[in-house]
Design a protein around this motif. Structure first.
Motif, PDB file in Angstrom:
ATOM      1  N   ASN A 245      -0.336  12.055  14.094  1.00  0.00           N
ATOM      2  CA  ASN A 245      -1.549  12.300  14.235  1.00  0.00           C
ATOM      3  C   ASN A 245      -2.571  12.498  13.249  1.00  0.00           C
ATOM      4  N   VAL A 246      -2.020  13.179  12.249  1.00  0.00           N
ATOM      5  CA  VAL A 246      -3.463  13.502  11.443  1.00  0.00           C
ATOM      6  C   VAL A 246      -3.556  12.292  10.488  1.00  0.00           C
ATOM      7  N   LEU A 247      -2.283  11.556  10.332  1.00  0.00           N
ATOM      8  CA  LEU A 247      -2.423  10.649   9.428  1.00  0.00           C
ATOM      9  C   LEU A 247      -3.172   9.260   9.761  1.00  0.00           C
ATOM     10  N   TYR A 248      -3.000   9.288  11.325  1.00  0.00           N
ATOM     11  CA  TYR A 248      -3.857   8.239  11.932  1.00  0.00           C
ATOM     12  C   TYR A 248      -5.762   8.612  12.296  1.00  0.00           C
ATOM     13  N   GLY A 249      -5.563  10.191  11.682  1.00  0.00           N
ATOM     14  CA  GLY A 249      -7.360  10.317  11.813  1.00  0.00           C
ATOM     15  C   GLY A 249      -7.287  10.595  13.560  1.00  0.00           C
ATOM     16  N   LEU A 250      -6.534  10.966  14.592  1.00  0.00           N
ATOM     17  CA  LEU A 250      -6.436  11.248  15.550  1.00  0.00           C
ATOM     18  C   LEU A 250      -6.780  13.525  15.319  1.00  0.00           C
ATOM     19  N   TYR A 251      -5.743  14.108  14.508  1.00  0.00           N
ATOM     20  CA  TYR A 251      -6.355  15.597  14.171  1.00  0.00           C
ATOM     21  C   TYR A 251      -7.151  15.269  12.861  1.00  0.00           C
ATOM     22  N   GLN A 252      -7.598  16.519  12.481  1.00  0.00           N
ATOM     23  CA  GLN A 252      -8.262  16.758  11.659  1.00  0.00           C
ATOM     24  C   GLN A 252      -7.050  18.109  11.173  1.00  0.00           C
ATOM     25  N   PRO A 253      -6.957  17.478   9.203  1.00  0.00           N
ATOM     26  CA  PRO A 253      -5.833  18.509   9.493  1.00  0.00           C
ATOM     27  C   PRO A 253      -6.831  19.743   8.770  1.00  0.00           C
ATOM     28  N   ASP A 254      -6.077  21.058   8.950  1.00  0.00           N
ATOM     29  CA  ASP A 254      -6.486  22.324   8.372  1.00  0.00           C
ATOM     30  C   ASP A 254      -6.185  22.528   6.526  1.00  0.00           C
ATOM     31  N   GLU A 255      -5.655  21.792   6.068  1.00  0.00           N
ATOM     32  CA  GLU A 255      -5.099  21.804   4.650  1.00  0.00           C
ATOM     33  C   GLU A 255      -4.426  20.572   4.189  1.00  0.00           C
ATOM     34  N   GLY A 256      -4.934  20.365   2.951  1.00  0.00           N
ATOM     35  CA  GLY A 256      -4.230  19.410   2.489  1.00  0.00           C
ATOM     36  C   GLY A 256      -4.893  17.784   2.712  1.00  0.00           C
ATOM     37  N   GLU A 257      -4.042  16.613   1.576  1.00  0.00           N
ATOM     38  CA  GLU A 257      -5.369  15.757   1.324  1.00  0.00           C
ATOM     39  C   GLU A 257      -3.761  13.977   1.785  1.00  0.00           C
ATOM     40  N   ILE A 258      -4.713  12.939   2.448  1.00  0.00           N
ATOM     41  CA  ILE A 258      -3.738  11.688   2.465  1.00  0.00           C
ATOM     42  C   ILE A 258      -4.006  10.888   1.292  1.00  0.00           C
ATOM     43  N   LEU A 259      -3.335  10.364   0.524  1.00  0.00           N
ATOM     44  CA  LEU A 259      -3.917   9.166  -0.916  1.00  0.00           C
ATOM     45  C   LEU A 259      -3.646   8.162  -0.309  1.00  0.00           C
ATOM     46  N   ILE A 260      -4.258   7.625  -0.204  1.00  0.00           N
ATOM     47  CA  ILE A 260      -3.900   6.158  -0.880  1.00  0.00           C
ATOM     48  C   ILE A 260      -4.101   5.492  -1.731  1.00  0.00           C
TER      49      ILE A 260
ATOM     50  N   MET B 298       1.035  -1.316  -0.186  1.00  0.00           N
ATOM     51  CA  MET B 298       0.129  -0.003  -0.341  1.00  0.00           C
ATOM     52  C   MET B 298       0.385   1.299   0.117  1.00  0.00           C
ATOM     53  N   LYS B 299       0.323   2.212  -1.151  1.00  0.00           N
ATOM     54  CA  LYS B 299       1.678   3.589  -0.962  1.00  0.00           C
ATOM     55  C   LYS B 299       0.855   4.405  -0.331  1.00  0.00           C
ATOM     56  N   LEU B 300       1.387   5.101   0.453  1.00  0.00           N
ATOM     57  CA  LEU B 300       0.790   6.410   1.604  1.00  0.00           C
ATOM     58  C   LEU B 300       1.183   8.242   1.294  1.00  0.00           C
ATOM     59  N   GLU B 301       0.442   8.424   0.513  1.00  0.00           N
ATOM     60  CA  GLU B 301       1.285  10.227   0.380  1.00  0.00           C
ATOM     61  C   GLU B 301       0.504  10.706   0.680  1.00  0.00           C
ATOM     62  N   LEU B 302       0.873  12.016   1.424  1.00  0.00           N
ATOM     63  CA  LEU B 302       1.019  12.863   2.454  1.00  0.00           C
ATOM     64  C   LEU B 302       1.058  13.824   1.438  1.00  0.00           C
ATOM     65  N   ARG B 303       0.034  14.969   1.214  1.00  0.00           N
ATOM     66  CA  ARG B 303       0.086  16.062   0.228  1.00  0.00           C
ATOM     67  C   ARG B 303      -0.709  17.529   0.663  1.00  0.00           C
ATOM     68  N   GLY B 304       0.545  18.382   1.181  1.00  0.00           N
ATOM     69  CA  GLY B 304       0.638  19.466   1.838  1.00  0.00           C
ATOM     70  C   GLY B 304      -0.767  19.798   3.007  1.00  0.00           C
ATOM     71  N   ILE B 305       0.155  18.625   3.544  1.00  0.00           N
ATOM     72  CA  ILE B 305      -0.351  18.294   5.534  1.00  0.00           C
ATOM     73  C   ILE B 305      -0.386  19.850   6.030  1.00  0.00           C
ATOM     74  N   THR B 306      -1.294  20.816   6.430  1.00  0.00           N
ATOM     75  CA  THR B 306      -0.733  21.497   7.441  1.00  0.00           C
ATOM     76  C   THR B 306      -1.782  21.297   8.863  1.00  0.00           C
ATOM     77  N   LYS B 307      -1.038  21.455   9.652  1.00  0.00           N
ATOM     78  CA  LYS B 307      -2.539  21.060  10.612  1.00  0.00           C
ATOM     79  C   LYS B 307      -1.855  22.362  12.429  1.00  0.00           C
ATOM     80  N   ARG B 308      -2.818  23.593  12.692  1.00  0.00           N
ATOM     81  CA  ARG B 308      -2.846  24.394  13.616  1.00  0.00           C
ATOM     82  C   ARG B 308      -3.806  24.071  14.501  1.00  0.00           C
ATOM     83  N   PHE B 309      -2.636  24.847  15.878  1.00  0.00           N
ATOM     84  CA  PHE B 309      -3.303  24.888  17.260  1.00  0.00           C
ATOM     85  C   PHE B 309      -2.817  26.215  17.682  1.00  0.00           C
ATOM     86  N   GLY B 310      -4.354  27.180  17.231  1.00  0.00           N
ATOM     87  CA  GLY B 310      -4.257  28.729  17.702  1.00  0.00           C
ATOM     88  C   GLY B 310      -3.351  29.283  16.583  1.00  0.00           C
TER      89      GLY B 310
END
Ligand SMILES: Nc1ncnc2c1ncn2[C@@H]1O[C@H](COP(=O)(O)OP(=O)(O)OP(=O)(O)O)[C@@H](O)[C@H]1O
Ligand SMILES: [Mg+2]
Lengths: 511, 425
Positions: free
Chosen positions: A46-61, A1-13
């Motif tokens: 944590n974003v990849l694992y679904g525990l946090y929701q990213p503010d921007e970007g996408e996950i591709l499987i 399984m190939k995994l790709e993260l594209r432009g993931i952005t996560k902000r805390f405040g």
């Protein structure tokens, strides 16, 4: 399984923990993530694992975009994760912790009633633990286990689900070198069967040993990739952004008078089992005494007894001339004792308190932090600002709760607090656990500086390199006893043998 | 794993010095027994002035020499105290020792009461019957508390949920048939549960404050609705009747046990089922494992794919419905009509039972029975013994309860995430 993260952005405040991160993980590869404390590695995972929701970007499987509403979705997609901070339920048994979430049930109407099939669950845990050579006591409560064993439980929890992408967030921080080697063998075997592994660690040796690709993150951004053939020095400077000294620099010790005298101490646990058995040692001012040993051989208990957190069944302890065997912790600390506990989250911090408050947990009732009736918040804040600066704690505000800090930065808060008053004795347990190489260099320098200022230092570490680099004298603990005391410069082999319970005279397992 | 010490070495294989309780709790228990023994020997012993005590069991009167009984009991309890202090009981024997000491103490106490004033005979079975009747709503309320708090939601609103249930049972029972009132009670309890769940789980309101508010709301609302139409037109809206007594064939003819447990109405039988059901479900099923997980460490539960919030909603709803059922016992289960504030603080006693019972269905039931017994005892004594100062009477059962509880219940530990909302990032 190939995994790709594209432009993931996560902000805390106002803080951007991940800033447009791109990452590709191919099947059958071990992809190491390197980065300083607070760089954003755990957040990304944590974003990849679904525990946090990213503010921007996408996950591709396999090139198909997916969204994870929660870890359940990520797990269903074949992603497994070992978290940096244990996700174990202390009052559950090992088997219960491992089966939680995908329980085995039997009996009538199993889908509706869901009666637990404990026997099958235990058997499965036993099987998988044997298959991977990660021994765990299946029926023990997790809260009674040493952290190293808890880590094994956490790893088994991820393995039991047959993940296709396995995230390992600093799984080796609390493992012994031997256990680490075993884990790395498991990782290689998994990789060969096609599993993709994301591996986070601060130990460059491990990265060089197993990684196929290395991505380095600094302050939330990808700053580059490196080949596993790079030297440790190259990796370190890429991570920290400056050259780092990987060895400890220190002059020979100039010991003064005895500061700590431990005589024939015996400690029992709640169940009455002997955890420390007739231990005696002396530490003089101006020297670093290391208690080495595999976790759970009594080091924790003896250090806790030194600061009055564990009651002593027999024997006597004196610190700076005072008998502290039955003294309260408050009084002992008042003698000029600093204590960095091994479990920072439970014993070192009040995680819901702010960074500033955590910095004065031991001093809040003294000038200048305390007025007649009230706390002097201005002084507390100023003190915190200064310490955050000095110890390079990465946080956007000293008002944030300690729980929001990255693992390594929490550790720095504890260190900063304990080293901020004049000390006669400094006790540090696993002081650099989870720290990046830059911070480790700094902490080691500070520990040596305390020694050179005349303080006695007791170091508990399961990191043999650290023990060898820092200690002036080394006592090796095995099954509650000090089975050998050796000078600095003893070779690692010999100490390793002692840690496994083999003394030079008998060549046998001592018990 | 060749050179690493195997796990057994690290955790299990230590020399064990003492496997029983820690010496501190051993001494504490010994002191509790000693107090009971001394009360019996010294206080009761001097207060009893000879004569025969009469205890009635299901129509049969047993006569006991009062003074001798009290003294013997005192000595036996002191012996238990001594054994506890010096040797200690094993883990299994501990609850038995506590139970026996408590029972013996009650025998001594009744012997004393029976020789006071008019020399009344003590109807033991009748007393126990009253205790159970008084305990039923407490047990249901406590089960509701256990359900919620094990999932991490503090339920201070048990009183309000019971009151709503009591009111709805009376109304629905009047409009339809008596037993349909049970469904009204369940629904009303669940409605209160929706409010509790919504505001605590979704809007993160402080759960204790919320509970208090819900109690006030339930009292106000049922009071208002009662005044608005039930009070004026009670023929139509407040005469639900009383649920009939169902005798379980065979079982009910067992002496003493039969009349105690198997001649009761449907609510009581439902209570038996619920005690057993919740206990088994909580500790032996998938649902229970997950429920305990979200009450201890919701984030850990989340990371293995458990839907923390959904499960909390569900459990709060079911729990609150159970409390509503407990409320029905006050109206269609006993007196056959609603009155303002009819639950009169039972919800709060149930809350105490949750804690004394260490958040376990079994423990909470035992605690509820103990409280029920204390109340029944006080009722009984205030009729039987005019000669004794009433304030002493009112105190004594509670003193006994507290000592018994202190002896039985060790360290109390709430679920780690009790009252802590879970927020996702
Ligand atoms: N829940 C949160 N709320 C606010 N800030 C957070 C939160 N979680 C993480 N942060 C911040 O995000 C940054 C990145 O943290 P993260 O835990 O991802 O670091 P890390 O790279 O894993 O570091 P370490 O090596 O020390 O574990 C840190 O500055 C941290 O303080
Ligand atoms: Mg991290």
């Amino acid at each position: 399984m190939k995994l790709e993260l594209r432009g993931i952005t996560k902000r805390f405040g106002s803080l951007t923990a991940n800033d447009h991160i791109d990452l590709v993980v191919e099947p059958g590869e071990i992809h190491a993530l390197l980065g300083e404390n607070g760089a954003g590695k755990s957040t990304l995972m944590n974003v990849l694992y679904g525990l946090y929701q990213p503010d921007e970007g996408e996950i591709l499987i396999d090139d198909v975009p997916v969204t994870f509403a929660g870890p359940g979705d990520a797990m269903a997609a074949g992603i497994g994760m070992v978290h940096q901070h244990f996700m174990l339920i202390p009052v559950f048994t090992v088997a219960e912790n491992i089966e939680l979430g995908h329980e085995r049930v039997h009996g009538i109407l199993p889908r509706i009633i869901g009666r637990l099939d404990r026997r099958r669950a235990r058997r499965e845990v036993q099987e998988i633990s044997e298959r991977y050579g990660l021994a765990v006591p299946v029926d023990a409560l997790v809260q009674d286990l040493p952290v190293g064993v808890q880590q094994r439980v956490e790893i088994l929890k991820a393995l039991v689900r047959d993940a296709k992408v396995l995230i390992l967030d600093e799984p080796t921080a609390v493992l012994t070198p031997q256990e680490t080697d075993d884990l790395m063998k498991i990782m290689v075997a998994l990789k060969e069967s096609g599993t993709a592994i994301v591996f986070i660690t601060h130990k460059l040796r491990e990265v060089r040993a197993v990684a196929d690709k290395i991505t380095v993150i600094r302050r939330g951004k990808v700053v580059g990739t490196a080949s596993p053939d790079s030297t440790p020095a190259e990796l370190a400077s890429l991570m920290v952004g400056r050259p780092v000294k990987l060895n400890v620099d220190k002059e020979p010790a100039q010991p003064g008078g005895a500061v700590v005298e431990v005589e024939g101490v015996r400690i029992l646990d709640d169940g009455g089992a002997v955890t420390v058995d007739d231990v005696s040692f002396t530490v003089r001012g101006g020297e670093i005494y290391a208690l080495a040993g595999v976790q759970g051989n009594g080091q924790t208990e003896i250090t806790e007894a030194l600061v009055g957190l564990e009651s002593v069944d027999a024997g006597r302890i004196s610190v700076a001339g005072a008998d502290v065997t039955r003294m309260s912790t408050d009084h002992i600390l008042g003698l000029g004792v600093g204590y960095v506990p091994e479990d920072r989250l439970h014993d070192g911090l009040v995680s819901s308190f702010s960074v500033a408050e955590n910095m004065v947990l031991d001093l809040y009732d003294q000038a200048p932090f305390s007025g007649r009736l009230n706390l002097d918040l201005k002084h507390i804040a100023a003190h915190a600002e200064q310490k955050v600066e000095e110890f390079d704690v990465r946080t956007s505000s000293i008002g944030h709760a300690a729980s929001t800090l990255s693992g390594g930065n929490q550790q720095k808060v504890v260190l900063a607090r304990e080293m901020s008053r004049p000390l006669k004795l400094l006790i540090v347990a696993q002081p650099t656990r989870g720290l990046d190489v830059g911070s480790m260099e700094f902490v080691h320098k500070r520990i040596v500086a305390e020694r050179d200022n005349g303080a006695a230092v007791i170091l508990v570490s399961s990191e043999l390199d650290e023990v060898l680099g820092l200690a002036d004298r080394i006592g090796v603990m095995y099954r509650g006893k000090i089975i050998g005391e050796v000078p600095a410069g003893t070779d690692a082999e010999e100490i390793g043998m002692l840690m496994a319970g083999q003394t030079a005279e008998n060549g046998e397992t001592a018990s | 794993m060749s050179t690493t010490a195997p796990v057994e070495d690290l955790t299990v294989d230590h020399e064990v010095v003492d496997t029983t309780l820690s010496s501190r709790s051993r001494i504490l228990r010994a002191i509790a027994y000693a107090v009971l023994g001394l009360i019996s020997l010294v206080w009761l012993g001097t207060a009893v002035d000879g004569g025969t005590a009469h205890l009635v069991f299901d129509g049969h009167t047993v006569g006991l020499p009062a003074k001798a009984t009290v003294i013997v009991v005192g000595i036996v309890i002191l012996a238990i105290a001594a054994w506890q202090g010096v040797r200690g009981f094993g883990r299994r024997a501990t609850p038995w020792a506590a139970g026996i000491a408590f029972l013996l103490f009650m025998v001594a106490f009744f012997s004393w009461v029976s020789t006071q004033g008019t020399n009344p005979a003590i109807d033991v079975v009748g007393l126990l019957q009253n205790s159970i009747a008084l305990s039923v709503p407490l047990i249901l309320g406590a089960l509701a508390g256990v359900m919620c708090e094990r999932s991490g939601v503090i339920n201070v609103a048990i009183e309000g949920q019971m009151l709503a249930g009591a009111w709805a049972a009376a109304l629905v029972g009047s409009v339809a048939v008596t037993w349909v009132g049970l469904f009204g009670a369940l629904a009303a309890g669940a409605f209160m549960g929706v409010l509790l769940a919504l505001f605590s789980i979704r809007y993160l309101v402080n759960q204790v404050v919320l509970g208090v508010v819900l109690n006030v709301l339930a009292a106000g609302l049922t009071g208002f609705l009662f005044d608005a139409f039930m009070a004026n037109d009670s023929e139509k809206f407040n005469q639900p009747g009383v649920l009939g007594e169902i005798d379980i064939p065979l079982l009910h003819s067992i002496p003493i046990i039969g009349p105690l447990f198997f001649e009761a109405n449907i609510v009581v039988y439902l209570t038996y089922i619920l005690i057993f059901g919740v206990d088994v479900a909580l500790f032996r099923t998938r649902w229970g494992l997950r429920t305990r997980a979200i009450g201890e460490h919701p984030k850990a539960a989340d990371t293995v794919g458990i839907k923390v919030l959904a499960l909390r909603y569900r459990n709060v709803l079911i729990g609150s419905a159970i409390a509503g059922l407990g409320g029905a016992y006050f109206t269609i289960g006993s007196v056959g009509g609603f009155a303002k504030g009819i639950t009169s603080g039972n919800g709060f006693i149930a809350l105490a039972a949750v804690i004394f019972g260490r958040w376990s269905p079994r423990g909470a039931t035992a605690a509820a029975l103990l409280f029920g017994f204390a109340i029944a005892l006080q009722n009984n004594l205030s009729i039987n013994t005019h000669a004794i100062p009433s304030y002493l009477l009112a105190m004594l059962p509670y003193v006994a309860t507290i000592i018994a509880v202190a002896g039985l219940v060790g360290k109390v530990r709430a679920p780690a995430a009790d009252g802590e909302p879970y927020v996702k990032q």
